[in-house]
Design an enzyme around this catalytic site. Structure first.
Site, PDB file in Angstrom:
ATOM      1  N   GLU A 120       0.751  -1.377   0.024  1.00 44.38           N
ATOM      2  CA  GLU A 120       0.075   0.082  -0.037  1.00 44.38           C
ATOM      3  C   GLU A 120       0.943   1.195   0.121  1.00 44.38           C
ATOM      4  O   GLU A 120       1.993   1.273   0.436  1.00 44.38           O
ATOM      5  CB  GLU A 120      -1.042  -0.022   1.296  1.00 44.38           C
ATOM      6  CG  GLU A 120      -1.981  -1.123   1.082  1.00 44.38           C
ATOM      7  CD  GLU A 120      -2.790  -1.124   2.475  1.00 44.38           C
ATOM      8  OE1 GLU A 120      -3.859  -1.348   2.432  1.00 44.38           O
ATOM      9  OE2 GLU A 120      -2.429  -1.186   3.519  1.00 44.38           O
ATOM     10  N   CYS A 133       3.465   8.565   1.218  1.00 41.53           N
ATOM     11  CA  CYS A 133       3.975   7.511   2.295  1.00 41.53           C
ATOM     12  C   CYS A 133       4.243   6.071   1.548  1.00 41.53           C
ATOM     13  O   CYS A 133       3.151   5.540   0.974  1.00 41.53           O
ATOM     14  CB  CYS A 133       3.039   7.465   3.548  1.00 41.53           C
ATOM     15  SG  CYS A 133       3.616   6.187   4.551  1.00 41.53           S
ATOM     16  N   CYS A 140       6.128  -7.178   6.453  1.00 40.77           N
ATOM     17  CA  CYS A 140       7.354  -6.814   7.437  1.00 40.77           C
ATOM     18  C   CYS A 140       7.824  -7.629   8.477  1.00 40.77           C
ATOM     19  O   CYS A 140       6.903  -8.541   8.913  1.00 40.77           O
ATOM     20  CB  CYS A 140       6.835  -5.485   8.466  1.00 40.77           C
ATOM     21  SG  CYS A 140       8.313  -4.626   9.214  1.00 40.77           S
ATOM     22  N   CYS A 144       6.440  -5.647  15.390  1.00 38.44           N
ATOM     23  CA  CYS A 144       6.049  -4.896  16.387  1.00 38.44           C
ATOM     24  C   CYS A 144       4.580  -5.015  16.601  1.00 38.44           C
ATOM     25  O   CYS A 144       4.031  -4.982  15.762  1.00 38.44           O
ATOM     26  CB  CYS A 144       6.497  -3.401  16.134  1.00 38.44           C
ATOM     27  SG  CYS A 144       8.056  -3.125  15.590  1.00 38.44           S
ATOM     28  N   CYS A 147       1.651  -2.788  15.483  1.00 41.61           N
ATOM     29  CA  CYS A 147       1.450  -2.249  14.088  1.00 41.61           C
ATOM     30  C   CYS A 147       0.894  -3.415  13.155  1.00 41.61           C
ATOM     31  O   CYS A 147       1.445  -4.660  13.440  1.00 41.61           O
ATOM     32  CB  CYS A 147       2.739  -2.238  13.491  1.00 41.61           C
ATOM     33  SG  CYS A 147       3.102  -1.822  11.974  1.00 41.61           S
ATOM     34  N   GLU A 206      10.457  -2.477   6.560  1.00 37.76           N
ATOM     35  CA  GLU A 206      11.213  -2.018   7.218  1.00 37.76           C
ATOM     36  C   GLU A 206      12.386  -1.628   6.030  1.00 37.76           C
ATOM     37  O   GLU A 206      12.996  -2.438   5.576  1.00 37.76           O
ATOM     38  CB  GLU A 206      12.063  -3.196   8.273  1.00 37.76           C
ATOM     39  CG  GLU A 206      13.439  -2.434   8.897  1.00 37.76           C
ATOM     40  CD  GLU A 206      13.342  -1.119   9.454  1.00 37.76           C
ATOM     41  OE1 GLU A 206      12.612  -0.531   9.885  1.00 37.76           O
ATOM     42  OE2 GLU A 206      14.427  -0.471   9.167  1.00 37.76           O
ATOM     43  N   SER A 239      12.388   5.917   7.758  1.00 34.44           N
ATOM     44  CA  SER A 239      12.204   5.378   9.021  1.00 34.44           C
ATOM     45  C   SER A 239      12.556   3.909   9.440  1.00 34.44           C
ATOM     46  O   SER A 239      12.541   3.141   8.573  1.00 34.44           O
ATOM     47  CB  SER A 239      10.669   5.369   9.361  1.00 34.44           C
ATOM     48  OG  SER A 239      10.209   5.419  10.522  1.00 34.44           O
ATOM     49  N   ASN A 338      -2.784   4.327  16.749  1.00 32.62           N
ATOM     50  CA  ASN A 338      -3.721   4.203  15.843  1.00 32.62           C
ATOM     51  C   ASN A 338      -4.224   2.875  16.117  1.00 32.62           C
ATOM     52  O   ASN A 338      -3.383   1.996  16.184  1.00 32.62           O
ATOM     53  CB  ASN A 338      -3.351   4.410  14.043  1.00 32.62           C
ATOM     54  CG  ASN A 338      -2.939   5.912  14.065  1.00 32.62           C
ATOM     55  OD1 ASN A 338      -4.030   6.582  14.189  1.00 32.62           O
ATOM     56  ND2 ASN A 338      -1.847   6.091  13.321  1.00 32.62           N
ATOM     57  N   CYS A 381      -0.555   5.639  10.410  1.00 37.38           N
ATOM     58  CA  CYS A 381       0.709   4.726  10.770  1.00 37.38           C
ATOM     59  C   CYS A 381       0.248   3.442  11.299  1.00 37.38           C
ATOM     60  O   CYS A 381      -0.522   3.317  12.484  1.00 37.38           O
ATOM     61  CB  CYS A 381       1.440   5.346  11.739  1.00 37.38           C
ATOM     62  SG  CYS A 381       1.948   7.133  11.259  1.00 37.38           S
TER      63      CYS A 381
HETATM   64  N1  SAH Z   1       9.703  -0.144   9.959  1.00 36.50           N
HETATM   65  C1  SAH Z   1       9.859   1.010   9.802  1.00 36.50           C
HETATM   66  C2  SAH Z   1       9.022   2.076   8.860  1.00 36.50           C
HETATM   67  C3  SAH Z   1       7.464   2.032   9.193  1.00 36.50           C
HETATM   68  S1  SAH Z   1       7.130   3.462   9.577  1.00 36.50           S
HETATM   69  C4  SAH Z   1       9.558   1.967  11.390  1.00 36.50           C
HETATM   70  O1  SAH Z   1       9.036   1.062  12.122  1.00 36.50           O
HETATM   71  O2  SAH Z   1      10.374   2.973  11.511  1.00 36.50           O
HETATM   72  C5  SAH Z   1       5.661   3.507  10.500  1.00 36.50           C
HETATM   73  C6  SAH Z   1       5.894   4.235  11.599  1.00 36.50           C
HETATM   74  O3  SAH Z   1       4.368   4.018  12.410  1.00 36.50           O
HETATM   75  C7  SAH Z   1       6.650   3.710  12.679  1.00 36.50           C
HETATM   76  O4  SAH Z   1       7.204   4.637  13.457  1.00 36.50           O
HETATM   77  C8  SAH Z   1       5.917   2.749  13.541  1.00 36.50           C
HETATM   78  O5  SAH Z   1       6.331   2.325  14.628  1.00 36.50           O
HETATM   79  C9  SAH Z   1       4.455   3.609  13.679  1.00 36.50           C
HETATM   80  N2  SAH Z   1       3.211   2.737  13.955  1.00 36.50           N
HETATM   81  C10 SAH Z   1       3.130   1.508  13.828  1.00 36.50           C
HETATM   82  N3  SAH Z   1       1.806   0.889  14.205  1.00 36.50           N
HETATM   83  C11 SAH Z   1       1.229   2.105  14.764  1.00 36.50           C
HETATM   84  C12 SAH Z   1       0.243   2.199  15.210  1.00 36.50           C
HETATM   85  N4  SAH Z   1      -0.788   1.347  15.463  1.00 36.50           N
HETATM   86  N5  SAH Z   1      -0.143   3.593  15.690  1.00 36.50           N
HETATM   87  C13 SAH Z   1       0.598   4.713  15.442  1.00 36.50           C
HETATM   88  N6  SAH Z   1       1.951   4.343  15.168  1.00 36.50           N
HETATM   89  C14 SAH Z   1       2.398   3.166  14.582  1.00 36.50           C
END
Ligand code: SAH
Length: 424
Positions: A120, A133, A140, A144, A147, A206, A239, A338, A381
């Protein structure tokens, strides 16, 4: 059968942390001119028996006019057009579904790649800029738990051209007038023609686990036409969860892109859970490498911190974070969590968020609360999960409140938290 490609050396750790991976046919995405630098494109054109300057013509069509159609290439001999476009501009991504919100100024596209992999991208138009974005991987491997992308595991790395194609597609939507203008409140400036001004590698994946393709994509996006699209390096943000060796390599690339580090906790005990790769590279090491990046590039590092109610939003954690960042070339982007399917976690209470901001500021650390667009289309995010299921209508969703995900220019921390952080 395993996914399309074995993990690269860059994807050192946690490819095995996440769940089952969808089965896809093996093979690489078709070669595209955006995979090659201009010298490579010249060689490829010469291999087709064409004069090498045709590489520049094709590149101008793709990077400057966003077209892949032979019929549009009237400066090429009719007899060569189809062969050149067929060999160097194969269709890489097919739009499977498009969802919009914010009166059409936020647009999420679900793409299907040649092998069925789904990714996406999200376009966000503002009065003064347009941010794309983009995804760097299908799925991924970082796992985490808060996410959505991390829940399904890694499918495969995207090729350089598959990454670039997401931005070119956004540029084409803008050029075709498909994204409505956002009126400026107070400005006498003449309206500028819309173009993608910012790119954030904050979609699925990532980026630093797909290092070579991401760096080549950054070069294609930022090199001037005809080499690339001519977006400013300073307007690109990469990121990462904190892959220390790859951050070190990035610092040596001579690029002035912004580094964002998804920290989410200032202490290893909690970060081990929220960002499992922390078990390999811990907070102190990640931050030291980020400061090296700042020293080498002169760029302020963005520290991403999703505020999760009663998990990482305590006042003492704000103080600990403030003490780790005080005096550094850093800026904190707080993201109200989120919602993601199946997660019991929610965004922090407004009072906790305000106190977190206040404490960081008391350490002299610049902080903003990210405006998170796209929530009601699962485009914010951590919500990108790339399922082809139809989404329920926005009105049926609990979080259909003022959205927004633009890390490239966060709004100043408001005195009161944004509506999106208020409990419904
Ligand atoms: N893997 C990389 C790129 C993804 S960026 C990284 O983690 O930085 C997506 C961003 O949104 C990251 O900062 C991630 O931690 C954040 N994110 C992931 N899930 C989220 C959520 N449920 N609510 C808010 N931010 C979130």
């Amino acid at each position: 059968m395993s996914p399309a490609r074995p993990p690269t050396r860059d994807a050192v750790v946690p490819l095995t942390l996440a769940g089952p991976r969808p089965r896809l046919p093996r093979g690489k995405p078709p070669r595209h001119l955006a995979d090659l630098d201009l010298a490579g494109r010249r060689a490829a054109v010469a291999d087709l028996g064409e004069p090498s300057f045709r590489a520049v013509q094709l590149s101008k069509h793709f990077f400057g006019r966003y077209t892949e159609h032979p019929d549009d290439m009237t400066d090429l001999p009719r007899t060569s057009r189809a062969a050149l476009a067929g060999a160097l501009l194969p269709a890489l991504l097919t739009a499977e579904r498009e969802l919009s919100c914010d009166d059409g100024t936020t647009r999420k596209t679900l793409w299907r790649a040649f092998d069925g992999a789904l990714v996406e991208s999200v376009l966000m138009r503002y009065p003064d800029r347009v941010t794309m974005c983009v995804s760097s991987q299908a799925g991924c491997g970082m796992a985490c738990p808060f996410c959505a992308t991390g829940q399904a595991g890694l499918t495969r790395n995207l090729s350089t051209a598959e990454i670039v194609a997401q931005v070119v597609a956004g540029a084409r939507l803008l050029a075709d007038g498909q994204i409505p203008d956002v009126p400026r409140r107070v400005s006498n400036d003449p309206p500028k023609p819309p173009r993608v001004s910012n790119v954030v590698f904050m979609g699925m994946g990532e980026p630093l686990a797909n290092y070579a393709n991401v760096i080549a994509a950054v070069r294609r996006l930022t090199d001037p036409v005809p080499e690339g699209m001519g977006i400013s390096q300073r307007s690109v943000t990469v990121s990462t969860v904190g892959l220390v060796p790859a951050i070190g390599k990035l610092a040596a690339e001579g690029l002035s892109v912004t580094l964002a580090v998804s920290l989410h906790a200032p202490d290893d005990e909690l970060r081990d859970t929220l960002v499992p790769v922390n078990r390999r590279w811990q907070v102190a090491e990640v931050l030291d490498t980020a400061w090296d990046y700042a020293a080498v590039t002169g760029r302020r590092v963005s520290i991403e911190y999703a505020l999760i109610k009663d998990i990482n939003d305590q006042a003492w954690r704000a103080d600990l974070l403030g003490s780790l960042l005080a005096g550094r070339l850093a800026h904190v982007n707080l993201i109200p969590l989120n919602p993601t399917p199946g997660s019991q976690w929610t965004a922090s209470r407004p009072a906790a968020q305000r106190e977190f901001v206040r404490r960081l500021e008391s350490h002299g650390v610049p902080v903003t609360v990210r405006d998170t667009r796209g929530r009601e289309i699962d485009g914010a995010c951590g919500q990108l999960a790339a399922s082809a299921r139809p989404a329920p209508p926005a009105s049926a969703r609990p979080s259909a409140v003022s959205p927004a995900v633009d890390p490239s220019a966060p709004s100043p921390a408001p005195a009161a938290p944004p509506a999106s952080a208020r409990p419904s």
